[in-house]
Motif scaffolding. Sequence first.
Motif, mmCIF file in Angstrom:
data_model
loop_
_atom_site.group_PDB
_atom_site.id
_atom_site.type_symbol
_atom_site.label_atom_id
_atom_site.label_comp_id
_atom_site.label_asym_id
_atom_site.label_seq_id
_atom_site.Cartn_x
_atom_site.Cartn_y
_atom_site.Cartn_z
ATOM 1 N N LEU A 125 32.599 33.533 35.588
ATOM 2 C CA LEU A 125 33.831 33.694 34.822
ATOM 3 C C LEU A 125 34.599 34.948 35.223
ATOM 4 O O LEU A 125 35.816 35.017 35.070
ATOM 5 N N LEU A 128 35.992 34.025 39.250
ATOM 6 C CA LEU A 128 37.026 33.005 39.444
ATOM 7 C C LEU A 128 38.428 33.508 39.109
ATOM 8 O O LEU A 128 39.360 33.326 39.902
ATOM 9 N N PRO A 129 38.637 34.143 37.938
ATOM 10 C CA PRO A 129 40.001 34.633 37.667
ATOM 11 C C PRO A 129 40.447 35.704 38.660
ATOM 12 O O PRO A 129 41.627 35.769 39.011
ATOM 13 N N LEU A 130 39.499 36.541 39.087
ATOM 14 C CA LEU A 130 39.890 37.589 40.028
ATOM 15 C C LEU A 130 40.297 37.014 41.377
ATOM 16 O O LEU A 130 41.210 37.531 42.035
ATOM 17 N N GLY A 133 42.982 33.582 40.109
ATOM 18 C CA GLY A 133 43.928 33.664 39.000
ATOM 19 C C GLY A 133 45.366 33.830 39.439
ATOM 20 O O GLY A 133 46.264 33.087 39.010
ATOM 21 N N ARG A 134 45.618 34.773 40.331
ATOM 22 C CA ARG A 134 46.995 35.023 40.755
ATOM 23 C C ARG A 134 47.591 33.836 41.515
ATOM 24 O O ARG A 134 48.735 33.440 41.246
ATOM 25 N N LEU A 137 48.487 31.118 38.927
ATOM 26 C CA LEU A 137 49.693 31.447 38.167
ATOM 27 C C LEU A 137 50.948 31.329 39.030
ATOM 28 O O LEU A 137 52.014 30.939 38.541
ATOM 29 N N LEU A 152 44.809 42.401 33.081
ATOM 30 C CA LEU A 152 43.905 41.264 33.141
ATOM 31 C C LEU A 152 42.612 41.629 33.870
ATOM 32 O O LEU A 152 41.516 41.206 33.479
ATOM 33 N N PHE A 156 38.759 41.240 32.278
ATOM 34 C CA PHE A 156 37.662 40.504 32.897
ATOM 35 C C PHE A 156 36.506 41.432 33.284
ATOM 36 O O PHE A 156 35.336 41.065 33.188
#
Length: 303
Positions: A125, A128-130, A133-134, A137, A152, A156
């Motif tokens: 978790l 993945l956003p790191l 994420g960008r 988006l 953000l 995280f």
Amino acid sequence: MREVWDGAEAEGRSKSLEDLVRSEDAPAYKGFCAAYPAQLLRMQRALGASQRAFERSTRRSVQQALRGALRNVLAETCPPGDYVRGYLDRELDDVEGWLEQDRVTAVGRGLNVGLALGAAAGTLLLALPLLAGRPALHLLGVTLGCGDGWGLLGAFTAGGMGAFGAVLSVLGRLRLSVGELARRQTTGPGSGAAAGRQLARRMRHEGVYRVFVGWILAVAVYFVLSGGIVPVVEVPVTTAEICGTGNAAGTEFWGFWCAIGFVAGFNERWAFGILRREGSAAASKGRGAVTPAAPPQARDESR
């Protein structure tokens, strides 16, 4: 490997004490049942529990011990006496100790596996956003500014460290308390009959739950402090300051929020505890808590 992590499956065909007795000892076994009813009941319970044990080696050891004890007693030509009862009680004490240790193993291994799975999921978790994420988006037409991106990242990072703080918190409290936890899991009506696999599965879910409690607590503390809701704690550097100095203060930012996230996750015990201190409530009651008196009508009805 599946049995190492999840335990052995319950035996398909249930065994009785008669299955452990040789055919030539069948007449003596009937006399044994009449002479030692209390020991017979303990042996039956131990044999039934062994067929649901977590480790296959425990099942073999318990059944071999019961078979040996039966053969030793049935081979005796002396009349029944207290010495035979003492021998059976000592053997059964050892057997019940093996079964208790098997439950401790099931609880400890299940919890450790759950913590490992929770830590792995927390790392995923975080990664993945790191990593994605960008770009995700950007596909949605959302562009993050410098401050939003750093905010953000801080959330995280704090959440990931909170997950590891929760793992350390549970392991630290459980180092000398696995036996106590196993007894808590096997008390109450029907709880003692739980198979080793069931205990391991229950504690595996508890371990994953604990890690996510630490993650959520860390993220919540991050938003509370970064939003200025609690001005007691002074944030050393804000996202606006980082963007204004060309990311030069990033190291201080990471260090602060990693420490905050770890401490917040370490306090996952704020949630409903797996190691509840039942004696604390009684102790506080004895130190000065006052129990309100029952109304007169209630007292009359109780009489």
